[in-house]
Design a protein around this motif. Structure first.
Motif, PDB file in Angstrom:
ATOM      1  N   VAL A  25      41.152  42.970  32.105  1.00  0.00           N
ATOM      2  CA  VAL A  25      40.950  42.022  33.195  1.00  0.00           C
ATOM      3  C   VAL A  25      39.564  41.388  33.107  1.00  0.00           C
ATOM      4  CG1 VAL A  25      42.513  43.237  34.768  1.00  0.00           C
ATOM      5  CG2 VAL A  25      40.075  43.834  34.752  1.00  0.00           C
ATOM      6  N   VAL A  26      39.474  40.167  33.637  1.00  0.00           N
ATOM      7  CA  VAL A  26      38.191  39.496  33.792  1.00  0.00           C
ATOM      8  C   VAL A  26      37.987  39.280  35.288  1.00  0.00           C
ATOM      9  CG1 VAL A  26      39.261  37.209  33.465  1.00  0.00           C
ATOM     10  CG2 VAL A  26      36.790  37.498  33.151  1.00  0.00           C
ATOM     11  N   VAL A  27      36.765  39.503  35.751  1.00  0.00           N
ATOM     12  CA  VAL A  27      36.475  39.400  37.180  1.00  0.00           C
ATOM     13  C   VAL A  27      35.178  38.645  37.394  1.00  0.00           C
ATOM     14  CG1 VAL A  27      35.376  41.687  37.165  1.00  0.00           C
ATOM     15  CG2 VAL A  27      36.141  40.706  39.329  1.00  0.00           C
ATOM     16  N   GLY A  28      35.186  37.759  38.379  1.00  0.00           N
ATOM     17  CA  GLY A  28      33.969  37.065  38.760  1.00  0.00           C
ATOM     18  C   GLY A  28      33.091  37.984  39.584  1.00  0.00           C
ATOM     19  N   LEU A  29      31.882  38.234  39.120  1.00  0.00           N
ATOM     20  CA  LEU A  29      30.963  39.129  39.821  1.00  0.00           C
ATOM     21  C   LEU A  29      29.990  38.303  40.654  1.00  0.00           C
ATOM     22  CD1 LEU A  29      30.148  41.719  37.003  1.00  0.00           C
ATOM     23  CD2 LEU A  29      31.770  41.960  38.901  1.00  0.00           C
ATOM     24  N   SER A  30      30.234  38.263  41.955  1.00  0.00           N
ATOM     25  CA  SER A  30      29.381  37.495  42.858  1.00  0.00           C
ATOM     26  C   SER A  30      28.199  38.300  43.363  1.00  0.00           C
ATOM     27  CB  SER A  30      30.207  37.025  44.063  1.00  0.00           C
ATOM     28  OG  SER A  30      30.591  38.140  44.857  1.00  0.00           O
ATOM     29  N   GLY A  31      28.217  39.608  43.077  1.00  0.00           N
ATOM     30  CA  GLY A  31      27.197  40.490  43.629  1.00  0.00           C
ATOM     31  C   GLY A  31      27.543  40.987  45.009  1.00  0.00           C
ATOM     32  N   GLY A  32      28.722  40.584  45.519  1.00  0.00           N
ATOM     33  CA  GLY A  32      29.162  41.013  46.839  1.00  0.00           C
ATOM     34  C   GLY A  32      29.970  42.294  46.799  1.00  0.00           C
ATOM     35  N   GLY A  47      39.153  51.711  32.044  1.00  0.00           N
ATOM     36  CA  GLY A  47      38.043  51.975  31.136  1.00  0.00           C
ATOM     37  C   GLY A  47      37.166  50.740  31.030  1.00  0.00           C
ATOM     38  N   LYS A  48      35.883  50.930  30.789  1.00  0.00           N
ATOM     39  CA  LYS A  48      34.940  49.814  30.806  1.00  0.00           C
ATOM     40  C   LYS A  48      35.188  48.798  29.692  1.00  0.00           C
ATOM     41  CE  LYS A  48      31.329  52.347  28.272  1.00  0.00           C
ATOM     42  NZ  LYS A  48      29.926  52.859  28.356  1.00  0.00           N
ATOM     43  N   GLU A  49      35.838  49.217  28.624  1.00  0.00           N
ATOM     44  CA  GLU A  49      36.099  48.295  27.504  1.00  0.00           C
ATOM     45  C   GLU A  49      37.118  47.229  27.876  1.00  0.00           C
ATOM     46  OE1 GLU A  49      36.491  51.576  27.355  1.00  0.00           O
ATOM     47  OE2 GLU A  49      34.695  52.207  26.256  1.00  0.00           O
ATOM     48  N   LYS A  50      37.906  47.474  28.918  1.00  0.00           N
ATOM     49  CA  LYS A  50      38.955  46.528  29.310  1.00  0.00           C
ATOM     50  C   LYS A  50      38.597  45.730  30.561  1.00  0.00           C
ATOM     51  CE  LYS A  50      43.173  48.266  27.197  1.00  0.00           C
ATOM     52  NZ  LYS A  50      44.612  48.486  27.449  1.00  0.00           N
ATOM     53  N   VAL A  51      37.350  45.780  30.966  1.00  0.00           N
ATOM     54  CA  VAL A  51      36.898  45.014  32.143  1.00  0.00           C
ATOM     55  C   VAL A  51      35.726  44.145  31.718  1.00  0.00           C
ATOM     56  CG1 VAL A  51      36.031  45.121  34.493  1.00  0.00           C
ATOM     57  CG2 VAL A  51      37.638  46.866  33.683  1.00  0.00           C
ATOM     58  N   ASN A 115      38.223  28.016  37.250  1.00  0.00           N
ATOM     59  CA  ASN A 115      38.549  27.461  35.939  1.00  0.00           C
ATOM     60  C   ASN A 115      37.863  28.231  34.815  1.00  0.00           C
ATOM     61  OD1 ASN A 115      40.223  25.447  36.930  1.00  0.00           O
ATOM     62  ND2 ASN A 115      38.582  23.923  37.056  1.00  0.00           N
ATOM     63  N   ILE A 116      36.639  28.660  35.070  1.00  0.00           N
ATOM     64  CA  ILE A 116      35.916  29.437  34.058  1.00  0.00           C
ATOM     65  C   ILE A 116      36.598  30.785  33.835  1.00  0.00           C
ATOM     66  CG2 ILE A 116      33.753  30.683  33.611  1.00  0.00           C
ATOM     67  CD1 ILE A 116      32.314  28.273  34.938  1.00  0.00           C
ATOM     68  N   LEU A 117      37.000  31.433  34.908  1.00  0.00           N
ATOM     69  CA  LEU A 117      37.697  32.715  34.760  1.00  0.00           C
ATOM     70  C   LEU A 117      39.018  32.535  34.025  1.00  0.00           C
ATOM     71  CD1 LEU A 117      37.042  34.352  38.256  1.00  0.00           C
ATOM     72  CD2 LEU A 117      35.951  34.908  36.072  1.00  0.00           C
ATOM     73  N   ARG A 118      39.709  31.417  34.279  1.00  0.00           N
ATOM     74  CA  ARG A 118      40.950  31.134  33.556  1.00  0.00           C
ATOM     75  C   ARG A 118      40.670  30.953  32.059  1.00  0.00           C
ATOM     76  NH1 ARG A 118      45.172  33.216  35.607  1.00  0.00           N
ATOM     77  NH2 ARG A 118      45.424  32.737  37.815  1.00  0.00           N
ATOM     78  N   ALA A 119      39.559  30.290  31.752  1.00  0.00           N
ATOM     79  CA  ALA A 119      39.192  30.097  30.347  1.00  0.00           C
ATOM     80  C   ALA A 119      38.973  31.442  29.662  1.00  0.00           C
ATOM     81  CB  ALA A 119      37.938  29.234  30.247  1.00  0.00           C
ATOM     82  N   TYR A 120      38.287  32.359  30.344  1.00  0.00           N
ATOM     83  CA  TYR A 120      38.084  33.698  29.787  1.00  0.00           C
ATOM     84  C   TYR A 120      39.421  34.417  29.618  1.00  0.00           C
ATOM     85  CZ  TYR A 120      32.986  34.070  29.827  1.00  0.00           C
ATOM     86  OH  TYR A 120      31.647  33.930  29.551  1.00  0.00           O
ATOM     87  N   ASN A 122      42.367  33.067  29.119  1.00  0.00           N
ATOM     88  CA  ASN A 122      43.064  32.478  27.976  1.00  0.00           C
ATOM     89  C   ASN A 122      42.450  32.921  26.652  1.00  0.00           C
ATOM     90  OD1 ASN A 122      43.621  29.264  29.622  1.00  0.00           O
ATOM     91  ND2 ASN A 122      44.787  31.154  29.742  1.00  0.00           N
ATOM     92  N   GLN A 123      41.119  32.933  26.606  1.00  0.00           N
ATOM     93  CA  GLN A 123      40.419  33.257  25.356  1.00  0.00           C
ATOM     94  C   GLN A 123      40.648  34.699  24.921  1.00  0.00           C
ATOM     95  OE1 GLN A 123      38.718  31.095  23.495  1.00  0.00           O
ATOM     96  NE2 GLN A 123      37.900  32.518  21.991  1.00  0.00           N
ATOM     97  N   PHE A 124      40.615  35.615  25.879  1.00  0.00           N
ATOM     98  CA  PHE A 124      40.654  37.031  25.532  1.00  0.00           C
ATOM     99  C   PHE A 124      41.964  37.719  25.926  1.00  0.00           C
ATOM    100  CE2 PHE A 124      36.153  35.875  26.203  1.00  0.00           C
ATOM    101  CZ  PHE A 124      35.686  36.118  24.916  1.00  0.00           C
TER     102      PHE A 124
END
Length: 217
Positions: A25-32, A47-51, A115-120, A122-124
């Protein structure tokens, strides 16, 4: 095991079941609180390798947001990138044939981040991990095509006030993140509770009463 710990375990299992043998998974980290907690539970599940985290500041973002995003990524030991969205947002807004109002401006930031998270993703080959909670989802406090554009919402059944308890139940979870004022950080000085017109504790009391058909007074 207390109730908050049980909720954490349920979310961990949900993430594990949903992602299965996928790339992660990819997650946007806002610091919240919300994004920090769901990233933590995703690491426990996969596991940390998949985040993978993505921190997306804008020139008028609170510097604390980026600092806390880096803090949680470092604490979890996950790979992360910092992607400044200032130029992308300004390009989008400058292309409009009218002067954007406040709502257009702040929502553009949320949509560029999506859109940036979607790009990530798609890429990975990763799923976009949602950070929304039940309180926000019930009142529609999200941006269409923005933070609402995710593949799944693991904490979609948890009220905001429960999110804080879930964080406190995790040993070592950063106190600075638990204690900070909730904010989408879409403009200078913006806070969730000011926009909602009440505190999350007041909101959750109402929402829980409505859910069981009780008195909201």
């Amino acid at each position: 095991m207390n109730l908050a710990q049980k909720r954490n375990e349920m979310v961990v299992q949900f993430i594990r079941d949903y992602v299965g043998n996928g790339a992660g998974v990819v997650v946007g980290l806002s610091g919240g609180m919300d994004s920090s907690l769901v990233a933590t539970l995703a690491v426990q599940a996969l596991g940390k390798e998949k985040v993978r985290g993505v921190i997306m500041p804008h020139h008028d973002s609170n510097s604390e947001s980026q600092e806390h995003g880096i803090l949680i990524a470092g604490w979890l030991g996950i790979e992360y990138d910092v992607v400044d969205i200032t130029a992308s947002v300004e390009t989008e807004l400058s292309a409009l044939p009218f002067k954007p109002n406040r709502l257009v401006g702040i929502n553009a930031k949320a949509r560029v981040r999506a859109n940036i998270l979607r790009a990530y993703g798609n890429q990975f080959g990763m799923l976009v991990l949602g950070t929304g909670n039940l309180s926000e989802l019930m009142v529609g406090y999200l941006t269409k095509g923005g933070d609402g554009d995710v593949d799944f919402e693991p904490m979609g059944n948890c009220y905001k006030t429960e999110i804080w308890d879930m964080g406190r139940a995790i040993p070592g979870f950063p106190e600075a993140i638990i204690n900070k004022v909730p904010s989408a950080d879409l403009e200078v000085g913006q806070t969730d509770e000011a926009e909602l017109g009440m505190s999350y504790h007041e909101l959750d009391k109402i929402l829980k009463a409505l859910a069981i058909g009780g008195d909201t007074s």
